[in-house]
Write a protein that holds these residues in place. Structure first.
Motif, PDB file in Angstrom:
ATOM      1  N   ARG A   1      65.130  20.799  -2.220  1.00 10.22           N
ATOM      2  CA  ARG A   1      64.963  22.169  -2.683  1.00 10.22           C
ATOM      3  C   ARG A   1      63.546  22.687  -2.506  1.00 10.22           C
ATOM      4  N   SER A   2      62.627  22.040  -3.196  1.00 12.62           N
ATOM      5  CA  SER A   2      61.258  22.564  -3.162  1.00 12.62           C
ATOM      6  C   SER A   2      60.295  21.433  -3.458  1.00 12.62           C
ATOM      7  N   ALA A   3      59.026  21.750  -3.404  1.00 12.82           N
ATOM      8  CA  ALA A   3      58.018  20.744  -3.732  1.00 12.82           C
ATOM      9  C   ALA A   3      56.873  21.424  -4.459  1.00 12.82           C
ATOM     10  N   GLU A   4      56.107  20.585  -5.110  1.00 14.67           N
ATOM     11  CA  GLU A   4      54.839  21.068  -5.671  1.00 14.67           C
ATOM     12  C   GLU A   4      53.784  20.123  -5.114  1.00 14.67           C
ATOM     13  N   ILE A   5      52.834  20.681  -4.400  1.00 15.79           N
ATOM     14  CA  ILE A   5      51.826  19.856  -3.747  1.00 15.79           C
ATOM     15  C   ILE A   5      50.500  20.052  -4.466  1.00 15.79           C
ATOM     16  N   HIS A   6      49.823  18.932  -4.750  1.00 20.12           N
ATOM     17  CA  HIS A   6      48.578  19.035  -5.508  1.00 20.12           C
ATOM     18  C   HIS A   6      47.385  19.533  -4.694  1.00 20.12           C
ATOM     19  N   LYS A   7      47.277  19.063  -3.439  1.00 19.00           N
ATOM     20  CA  LYS A   7      46.021  19.323  -2.717  1.00 19.00           C
ATOM     21  C   LYS A   7      46.084  20.617  -1.912  1.00 19.00           C
ATOM     22  N   SER A   8      45.101  21.470  -2.141  1.00 16.15           N
ATOM     23  CA  SER A   8      45.168  22.794  -1.532  1.00 16.15           C
ATOM     24  C   SER A   8      45.061  22.737  -0.010  1.00 16.15           C
ATOM     25  N   ARG A   9      44.489  21.620   0.508  1.00 15.74           N
ATOM     26  CA  ARG A   9      44.338  21.613   1.963  1.00 15.74           C
ATOM     27  C   ARG A   9      45.676  21.522   2.694  1.00 15.74           C
ATOM     28  N   PHE A  10      46.729  21.301   1.940  1.00 19.07           N
ATOM     29  CA  PHE A  10      48.032  21.254   2.588  1.00 19.07           C
ATOM     30  C   PHE A  10      48.780  22.588   2.554  1.00 19.07           C
ATOM     31  N   SER A  11      48.048  23.640   2.153  1.00 14.72           N
ATOM     32  CA  SER A  11      48.739  24.934   2.088  1.00 14.72           C
ATOM     33  C   SER A  11      49.014  25.475   3.487  1.00 14.72           C
ATOM     34  N   LYS A  12      48.445  24.803   4.505  1.00 15.68           N
ATOM     35  CA  LYS A  12      48.676  25.277   5.869  1.00 15.68           C
ATOM     36  C   LYS A  12      50.098  25.029   6.318  1.00 15.68           C
ATOM     37  N   GLY A  13      50.783  24.240   5.594  1.00 16.95           N
ATOM     38  CA  GLY A  13      52.170  23.992   5.960  1.00 16.95           C
ATOM     39  C   GLY A  13      52.644  22.652   5.426  1.00 16.95           C
ATOM     40  N   VAL A  14      53.868  22.663   4.930  1.00 14.16           N
ATOM     41  CA  VAL A  14      54.447  21.425   4.426  1.00 14.16           C
ATOM     42  C   VAL A  14      55.856  21.308   4.990  1.00 14.16           C
TER      43      VAL A  14
END
Ligand SMILES: Nc1ncnc2c1ncn2[C@@H]1O[C@H](COP(=O)(O)OP(=O)(O)OP(=O)(O)O)[C@@H](O)[C@H]1O
Ligand SMILES: [Mg+2]
Length: 1084
Positions: A783-796
């Motif tokens: 469904r979804s995720a919550e990612i801690h590190k902002s450097r991964f906002s470029k794409g998951v």
């Protein structure tokens, strides 16, 4: 193809200390010339059998005599060095005297015993020294004056396709040239020092010289390492004068080759590194494999096989040895340890192929006049060619530049050949004696120096080197000088007492101070890297006898203090390279176990860590020196975190490269890293040689790598719920390779129909086996995720494979960019035609691992960072990593823990669901009883009432099947109740088994009939109902269905009471009376 086959011998060594520590088991057996190997993973399988000319058992059955020589104990089949020489070396010797070329080469993985067989250690001399010794002895006994002997010795190593003369101090940049004799087609090494030798001692000294030069090079990291091929060539000429006074020359060339360890070639073979083609790593070894295969094919009658001799330096030099004019012997060295099964099997197969090779050895005997005449003629021809007659059968596609280049190359070869020929022409008797005496002067000086050094070893404090190759350990000695001994680079001013070269060595690196026997060491400048006993040195410390000292990243020594030979407690008697590396690894935070309790994977991982850690330090040091802004780190990736790479389970040793400017990271497999390290070393060597290395295009830069998606972490969902046709919703932790949480992943696994529609509640089964034979579908939803590190906002993105349907490719979600809470809304329906036990087993223990990837972009880093040096950046990085998490990987992964956690979670969900279901059942039964008791007596018919109660009690969710079963059971039970037939009590809730109540042939101990689900109590209820015309008070029924909490607490209570009582299954009912065999399992 006619000719004589290559002789092949295999030899198995004893266990080494590590193997003994971890209680390794042996996989090799030998019987006569047969060698058998069994796979420790499949002990029942027949061992694989190979037969060779000789199978040498040197694994056990030996004692070390007072001279240190290993000898067989009475009756043991142990093959000693002497025995191996008698079989193989003596043959070489005889052939040499007859005028045949001989080649002997040792093949096998690192540490398998190649050098032991070829060169030997200490008093256990190997084939090469014994053969040389015997050569001179035989010459002496044979010589009646009619024969003049000329023996030369040369020693070279091939590393990274470069040839280094081990007897020469000055090797040209890029190594010596390998040239081809235009007439004979044979390859030779131009300008290789061929030292005339007149005795075995001279050979021994020259071998020591060669070994020491290998050691210096290896320690100084001038792009060379102990993992090189070493070739010793002995030319043996016999010049025989006949009665007429004319001379004949019988010559033999003996090539004795100690190959580099083979395992790396295999382990790196699998990696598809983009720079691999450019890397010369083990090119020689793989080329050798190809040559052997081609020759084996030829000998089997295959036509049109091209033997690729030209593919590597080694195969060029071994052209005669393999398939040519030589009598050749190969020794395959085997490791007996279980964890080396793959490599050892590989070696056996290699050897098996080699024995098919046919050679055509001829006696090299010619009248001297003829030889001289031919040489002269040949020289005239060559001179002619040079003066314009070069036959250039040019390829029409060649450009004029290419043509010119080719012409130049040919001219060079011709000139070289002219010189070589001229040298041979000059080799007359007088000339020979002069050369021999000059060489002897040199050897004598070497011997004197060595004697001096030898006598100092027992009195003066010194450092002695340790090398990963035991052959190169204990070769270099640095004696302390007076009160203060300085260590550093030779360009320091004043120059240090002891010069060290190589990586991370500062001009002024270290000082050792000797104050009346109190010896201390300290760094001589800030940032000088020194480790004492594994710990980084920041100030002054006392040096004790047998302390380990590491300067920079490569210079590893043991300190020896003959004046105070008491080593601190816990110091092992003998310090090995491994011990020193282990303590460095431990100081870095890697746990290293003693081995015995580790799994095979953990043992392998441990060995790999110890192997790779020094390489990583070295590459980091080069990165600093070339200011590459990259940092390297050994990481341990747990099985769960490996993206199903098919590498088997267990911890995998990998290397993480990090761009220190923009934070991008890459994860390299060990093999890829080892490959890269070779290229990096090569680049560093070019830098040292003054070549331009900074303007390389990124494609050619080993430190550069295209950005790739990075594995943020993995999350595993266990599938137990599927065994019960239950759905499972979870917020899984995404953990990185260190087990640190990087975010959460919201997934759902739902049993469904083919179209993906979720099954209704009632599809739930009590017993997984009910699913057997049925088609089954389930839906995996990410469904979804919550990612801690902002450097991964470029794409998951999330990738996964479902092992149960043998997915080959990954299923991927879409990339979600610009969010740290990406919504994937991905789902996939997975269908299984027919559930088999293997599927259930998989549901029980298997899992789906979701790999969460983050996009990385090749962005410019922070411009402020770019101003810092790599060294400074690395320091910052180290500080921040320590702040972030103080821990490193240990090879004892937390995988089982994570798996346990996930399992428990599933089980809780499962229990909750069962509990809810039971509550529902209970409510329904109460309701039924209620309705029944409210009916007027004349309408209270037992049979329909009983049917409905049983139906509820037995309902399991798999409606149809269960209902049918139920009806049958109910009917049977009713009959039994009516006939008052006694059946053994069934205490299991399992409606499948209750279909055929377990009968042990005996009658039960009470007049009870089990009602399949609730056991004894309900049985007597039914009987009571029957007795009283079907009437039972409502409270009696309700009482038998306790809420779960009561039950659990009662169970505990009962257990407490029953302590000492043998029956732990006892549960007390409401009245406190112990109740045997109660069906608690129903509720749980
Ligand atoms: N037949 C043997 N008997 C006793 N010890 C042995 C034997 N063979 C090897 N060893 C020991 O095993 C260790 C490794 O052997 P060796 O150095 O010969 O391996 P290698 O194959 O040359 O490895 P590398 O590829 O690293 O050069 C050494 O300490 C050596 O003494
Ligand atoms: Mg060796």
């Amino acid at each position: 193809m006619s000719g004589e086959s290559v002789k092949v011998a295999v030899r198995v060594r004893p266990f080494n200390q590590r193997e003994m520590d971890r209680k390794a088991t042996s996989i090799i057996k030998m019987q006569g010339s047969m060698t058998m190997i069994h796979n420790p993973e499949t002990p029942k399988e027949e061992p694989k059998k190979f037969s060779f000319d000789y199978s040498y058992w040197s694994h056990d059955g030996f004692v070390t005599n007072s001279d240190g020589v290993m000898e067989p104990t009475g009756g043991s089949p142990y093959a000693s060095q002497r025995m191996v020489f008698d079989d193989l070396g003596q043959g070489v010797l005889n052939n040499a005297f007859e005028g045949y070329n001989c080649s002997l080469f040792a093949y096998g993985q690192t540490g398998s015993g190649k050098s032991y067989s070829m060169v030997g250690y200490g008093p256990n001399r190997g084939i090469v020294p014994i053969t040389c010794d015997e050569l001179f002895k035989t010459m002496q006994t044979n010589n009646d004056g009619s024969v003049r002997y000329e023996v030369t010795f040369s020693m070279l190593e091939i590393y990274n396709e470069q040839v280094r003369d081990l007897l020469s101090k000055d090797n040209p940049k890029g190594g010596l040239q390998v040239r081809q004799n235009p007439k004979l087609g044979m390859f030779y090494v131009e300008n290789l020092k061929k030292v005339p030798v007149g005795s075995y001692t001279e050979i021994e000294k020259r071998m020591e010289q060669g070994t020491s030069s290998r050691t210096v090079a290896s320690t100084n990291m001038n792009a060379t390492s102990s993992r090189a091929h070493t070739v010793v060539t002995i030319t043996f000429d016999q010049i025989i004068k006949n009665q007429m006074g004319s001379e004949t020359k019988k010559s033999s060339v003996m090539n004795l080759v100690d190959l580099a360890g083979s395992e790396r070639a295999d382990s790196t073979g699998a990696t598809g590194d983009r720079l691999k083609e450019g890397a010369n790593i083990n090119k020689s070894l793989s080329a050798l494999g190809n040559v052997i295969s081609a020759l084996a094919d030829l000998s089997m009658g295959k036509k049109k096989v091209m033997v690729p001799y030209r593919d590597s330096v080694l195969t060029k030099l071994l052209q005669n040895a393999l398939g040519g004019n030589s009598k050749t012997i190969m020794i395959a060295a085997l490791s007996p340890a279980d964890i080396n099964f793959d490599e050892t099997l590989g070696t056996l197969r290699y050897a098996d192929r080699a024995k098919k090779i046919k050679n055509q050895a001829v006696i090299n005997e010619n009248p001297m006049d003829k030889l001289i005449r031919e040489l002269k003629e040949e020289n005239d021809r060559l001179k002619n060619q040079l003066s314009g007659g070069i036959d250039m059968t040019a390829n029409p596609q060649m450009t004029p530049e290419e043509l010119a280049k080719m012409r130049q190359k040919m001219e060079e070869e011709i000139r070289a050949q002219l010189m070589a020929n001229q040298e041979m022409l000059n080799d007359n008797a007088q000339n020979w004696d002069e050369k021999l005496s000059a060489a002897r002067t040199e050897t004598d000086a070497m011997a004197q120096e060595e004697n001096r050094e030898h006598s100092r070893r027992n009195k003066d404090a010194h450092l002695v080197n340790l090398n990963e190759d035991p052959m190169l350990s204990g070769v270099l000695f640095h004696f302390l000088q007076g009160e203060k001994t300085t260590f550093g680079r030779k360009d320091a001013s004043p120059p240090p007492n002891i010069c060290l070269t190589g990586l991370s060595i500062q001009k002024q690196h270290a000082v050792i101070i000797n104050r009346k026997g109190e010896i201390e060491i300290e760094p001589a400048s800030q940032g000088a890297k020194i480790k004492v006993n594994g710990m980084p040195l920041t100030g002054k410390v006392t040096l004790n006898h047998q302390d380990r000292v590491l300067f920079g990243s490569n210079h590893l020594y043991v300190f020896i203090n003959p004046a105070k030979p008491q080593a601190p407690k816990d110091t092992p008697k003998e310090i090995t390279y491994e011990f020193a590396q282990k303590e460095i690894a431990q100081a870095k935070g890697f746990t290293t176990g003693t081995g015995a309790g580790l799994t095979k994977e953990q043992q392998v991982a441990q060995e790999q860590i110890l192997e790779i850690l020094p390489m990583v330090s070295e590459v980091n040091a080069i990165s600093e020196e070339l200011n590459k802004q990259k940092s390297f780190e050994v990481v341990l990736i747990s099985a769960a975190a490996q993206e199903g790479s098919g590498k088997g389970q267990g911890t995998q040793v990998m290397v993480k490269m990090k761009n220190l400017l923009n934070g991008n990271t890459w994860l390299w497999e060990r093999g890829k890293f080892i490959d890269r390290r070779y290229i990096i070393q090569e680049m560093y060597q070019q830098y040292l040689d003054g070549e331009e290395v900074f303007n390389r295009s990124r494609e050619e830069d080993p430190f550069w790598e295209p950005t790739e998606d990075v594995l943020v972490g993995t999350a595993s969902v266990f599938l137990q719920s599927l065994s019960y046709a239950l759905d499972f919703d979870d917020r899984l932790s995404i953990t990185d390779y260190k087990g640190l949480e990087e975010g959460h992943l919201i997934v759902n696994i739902t049993p469904c129909n083919q179209a993906g529609k979720s099954l209704d509640e009632d599809s739930f089964v009590d017993e997984p086996s009910e699913l057997l034979g049925r088609p089954y579908h389930f839906k995996v939803s990410v469904r979804s995720a919550e990612i801690h590190k902002s450097r991964f906002s470029k794409g998951v993105l999330v990738k996964y494979k479902v092992p149960i349907v043998h997915d080959k490719e990954y299923t991927e979600t879409k990339w979600v960019t610009g969010s740290l809470s990406p919504e994937f809304n991905h789902s996939r329906v997975i269908g299984i035609d027919k559930i088999k036990q293997e599927h259930l087993d998989f549901f029980d223990v298997g899992c789906i691992t979701f790999c969460v990837y983050g996009k990385q972009e090749d962005i410019e880093g922070d411009p402020k960072l770019a101003k810092l040096t790599t060294k400074e950046l690395r320091k910052m990085e180290q500080i921040s990593t320590v702040a972030e998490n103080g821990r490193r990987g240990t090879i004892f992964s937390q995988e089982p823990l994570l798996a346990d956690q996930a399992h428990l979670k599933t089980e809780i969900v499962l229990m909750q669901r069962k509990y809810e279901r039971l509550l529902q059942k209970e409510r329904r039964m109460i309701q039924l009883c209620d309705e029944w008791s409210k009916k007027p007596t004349e309408e209270q018919e037992f049979a329909p009432f009983f049917r409905s109660v049983s139906a509820v009690a037995n309902s399991t969710g798999t409606r149809l099947k269960t209902r049918v079963q139920l009806l049958n059971q109910v009917l049977k039970a009713q009959k039994a109740v009516r006939e008052k037939r006694v059946t053994p009590q069934v205490t299991n809730s399992n409606s499948n088994t209750s279909e055929q109540p377990m009968s042990n042939g005996k009658t039960g101990d009470g007049d009870t009939v089990s009602l399949f689900v609730f056991g004894e109590e309900e049985g007597s209820l039914a009987a009571e109902a029957e007795k009283h015309n079907g009437i039972v008070p409502r409270e009696r029924v309700a009482n038998h269905h306790f809420p779960i909490e009561t039950l659990v607490s009662q169970k505990k209570q009962a257990e407490a009471q029953a302590q000492g009582h043998h029956n732990h299954g006892t549960v007390t009912n409401g009245g406190g009376k112990p109740k045997e065999g109660s069906s608690t399992c129903t509720i749980m």
